[in-house]
Design a protein around this motif. Structure first.
Motif, mmCIF file in Angstrom:
data_model
loop_
_atom_site.group_PDB
_atom_site.id
_atom_site.type_symbol
_atom_site.label_atom_id
_atom_site.label_comp_id
_atom_site.label_asym_id
_atom_site.label_seq_id
_atom_site.Cartn_x
_atom_site.Cartn_y
_atom_site.Cartn_z
ATOM 1 N N UNK A 179 -70.853 -1.650 -92.519
ATOM 2 C CA UNK A 179 -69.743 -1.000 -91.513
ATOM 3 C C UNK A 179 -69.598 -1.783 -90.373
ATOM 4 N N UNK A 180 -68.490 -2.150 -89.773
ATOM 5 C CA UNK A 180 -68.223 -2.906 -88.490
ATOM 6 C C UNK A 180 -67.735 -1.875 -87.652
ATOM 7 N N UNK A 181 -68.569 -2.083 -86.368
ATOM 8 C CA UNK A 181 -68.113 -1.236 -85.143
ATOM 9 C C UNK A 181 -67.551 -2.306 -84.416
ATOM 10 N N UNK A 182 -66.253 -2.048 -83.713
ATOM 11 C CA UNK A 182 -65.838 -2.766 -82.777
ATOM 12 C C UNK A 182 -65.375 -2.023 -81.304
ATOM 13 N N UNK A 183 -66.075 -2.556 -80.180
ATOM 14 C CA UNK A 183 -65.851 -1.928 -78.990
ATOM 15 C C UNK A 183 -64.829 -2.623 -78.154
ATOM 16 N N UNK A 184 -63.858 -1.916 -77.663
ATOM 17 C CA UNK A 184 -62.927 -2.753 -76.786
ATOM 18 C C UNK A 184 -63.462 -2.581 -75.294
ATOM 19 N N UNK A 185 -63.142 -4.040 -74.431
ATOM 20 C CA UNK A 185 -63.824 -3.989 -73.350
ATOM 21 C C UNK A 185 -62.390 -4.120 -72.450
ATOM 22 N N UNK A 186 -62.211 -3.254 -71.420
ATOM 23 C CA UNK A 186 -60.848 -3.160 -70.755
ATOM 24 C C UNK A 186 -60.978 -3.692 -69.323
ATOM 25 N N UNK A 187 -59.912 -4.107 -68.700
ATOM 26 C CA UNK A 187 -59.575 -4.864 -67.504
ATOM 27 C C UNK A 187 -60.601 -4.275 -66.368
ATOM 28 N N UNK A 188 -60.680 -2.839 -66.542
ATOM 29 C CA UNK A 188 -61.342 -1.946 -65.341
ATOM 30 C C UNK A 188 -62.932 -2.057 -65.740
ATOM 31 N N UNK A 189 -63.271 -2.729 -66.632
ATOM 32 C CA UNK A 189 -64.926 -2.699 -66.971
ATOM 33 C C UNK A 189 -65.123 -1.555 -68.116
ATOM 34 N N UNK A 190 -64.448 -0.526 -68.496
ATOM 35 C CA UNK A 190 -64.683 0.353 -69.518
ATOM 36 C C UNK A 190 -64.723 0.080 -70.633
ATOM 37 N N UNK A 191 -65.561 0.711 -71.575
ATOM 38 C CA UNK A 191 -65.462 0.218 -72.948
ATOM 39 C C UNK A 191 -64.985 1.643 -73.806
ATOM 40 N N UNK A 192 -64.534 1.449 -75.024
ATOM 41 C CA UNK A 192 -64.028 2.211 -75.922
ATOM 42 C C UNK A 192 -64.268 2.044 -77.326
ATOM 43 N N UNK A 193 -64.609 2.524 -78.347
ATOM 44 C CA UNK A 193 -64.696 2.512 -79.724
ATOM 45 C C UNK A 193 -63.212 2.362 -79.933
ATOM 46 N N UNK A 194 -62.745 1.096 -80.643
ATOM 47 C CA UNK A 194 -61.425 0.754 -81.074
ATOM 48 C C UNK A 194 -61.329 0.390 -82.479
ATOM 49 N N UNK A 195 -62.729 0.730 -83.285
ATOM 50 C CA UNK A 195 -62.615 0.416 -84.773
ATOM 51 C C UNK A 195 -61.376 0.620 -85.550
ATOM 52 N N UNK A 196 -61.216 2.069 -85.290
ATOM 53 C CA UNK A 196 -59.821 2.886 -86.099
ATOM 54 C C UNK A 196 -58.544 2.232 -85.851
#
Length: 334
Positions: A179-196
């Motif tokens: 399983x792959x887990x993809x984390x999104x890194x945003x312009x404000x520095x926050x992170x979020x699980x965006x796998x789905x």
């Protein structure tokens, strides 16, 4: 005879006087709506009814209650592209003291729908910029009114980078998926699980394919998985091997198994990794295994050299992993 003539003259004069007096009184009574005699009241044929003339005998005109203003619960609206819609509340304030929530009854129009749109009190951002939302309301009893709402739309918090774990994938033919887990890194520095939210694509489905964020092995070989989300992308390397039963580290010169090795600082030792497959075959998999070192500052495996390289005095353990199998090598540096 003269007396009789004089008497008749007086009588006629009295009759004429009474007739003239009665006619004048009758004329005055028709001009006076209250039927009272007023010697100064004269008939005016141009006197017409004016509903707005406070001096008119018919009284004042009442125009009824009306909407004094529409009141918005905020001076302006600030929203971001891609963010949640802003909700406003509009109250109609009437002249008779009545206040009504007319938010969902208003008609909304935007002077620039490329910036923002509105409906039923919800204002949605479309693109960066400024615009004005007009809210119009009509009521059969209170009439109509409108109000303008300034709207300012700014750029949203945008996805800047994708981080994938694991960074590379090793699979065995017939083995379990990873399983792959993809984390999104945003312009404000926050992170979020965006796998789905991601799209996955393999450049060789005959080697491995992706379904629901999991990489499934098909046949021996290598391929690359491309991952994209909101026009941001990254890749993951996938190696698929046959099912391995055992991994062995051997000396590159003698091909004898190695459990440990002793080196001098800045020295190196060439090694190979041999896999024994479930079907009994063996093969070199040195370039396919993933290496880790407990103390990389002491020693580690260098892919470019195909060897263990010693950096500083001490002891560490190197681990080679492939197809769910591991093999360790103890390295001592003098």
């Amino acid at each position: 005879m003269k007396r009789k003539s004089r008497f008749m003259l007086i009588l006629v004069s009295l009759v004429l006087g009474l007739f003239m007096f009665g006619g004048a009184a009758l004329a005055d009574s028709t001009c006076d709506p209250y039927n009272t005699y007023d010697p100064y009241n004269t008939y005016d044929p141009y006197d017409t009814y004016d509903p707005y003339d406070d001096s008119d005998n018919y009284g004042d005109y009442d125009e009824g209650p009306y909407i004094e203003e529409l009141v918005v619960n905020t001076e302006d609206v600030q929203i971001a592209v891609g963010g949640k819609p802003a909700t406003v509340k509009i109250t109609a304030v009437c002249s008779d003291g009545t206040q009504m929530d007319v938010t969902k009854k208003c008609e909304y129009t935007s002077d620039d729908e490329d910036v923002a749109k509105a409906a039923k009190g919800k204002i949605t951002a479309v693109g960066e910029g400024e615009c004005t939302i007009n809210a119009y309301y009509y009521d059969e009893t209170y009439g109509e009114s409108e109000v303008d709402i300034p709207v300012y739309v700014v750029a949203g918090n945008e996805l800047e980078e994708l981080e994938v774990k694991p960074e590379s994938v090793s699979l065995s033919v017939g083995g379990k998926p990873v399983a792959l887990k993809v984390t999104g890194i945003y312009t404000d520095g926050s992170k979020k699980d965006v796998t789905k939210l991601c799209d996955f694509e393999s450049d060789d489905d005959y080697v491995a394919y992706v379904e629901g964020g999991k990489v499934y092995p098909e046949d021996e070989g290598s391929c690359e998985i491309t991952i994209t989300c909101d026009d941001v992308g990254t890749t993951v390397e996938v190696n698929v091997t046959r099912q391995i039963k055992l991994l062995t580290i051997v000396d590159a010169e003698t091909e004898k198994p190695l459990k440990s090795v002793t080196l001098e600082v800045d020295d190196y030792k060439e090694i190979y990794v041999i896999a024994k497959y479930a079907d009994g075959d063996t093969g070199y998999v040195t370039e396919q295994v993933a290496w880790t070192s407990k103390k990389p500052e002491v020693a580690e495996y260098c892919d470019d050299d195909g060897a263990v390289v010693a950096y500083d005095k001490g002891s560490t353990t190197l681990t080679a992993t492939l197809g769910g199998k591991k093999v360790n090598l103890t390295v001592k540096v003098k």
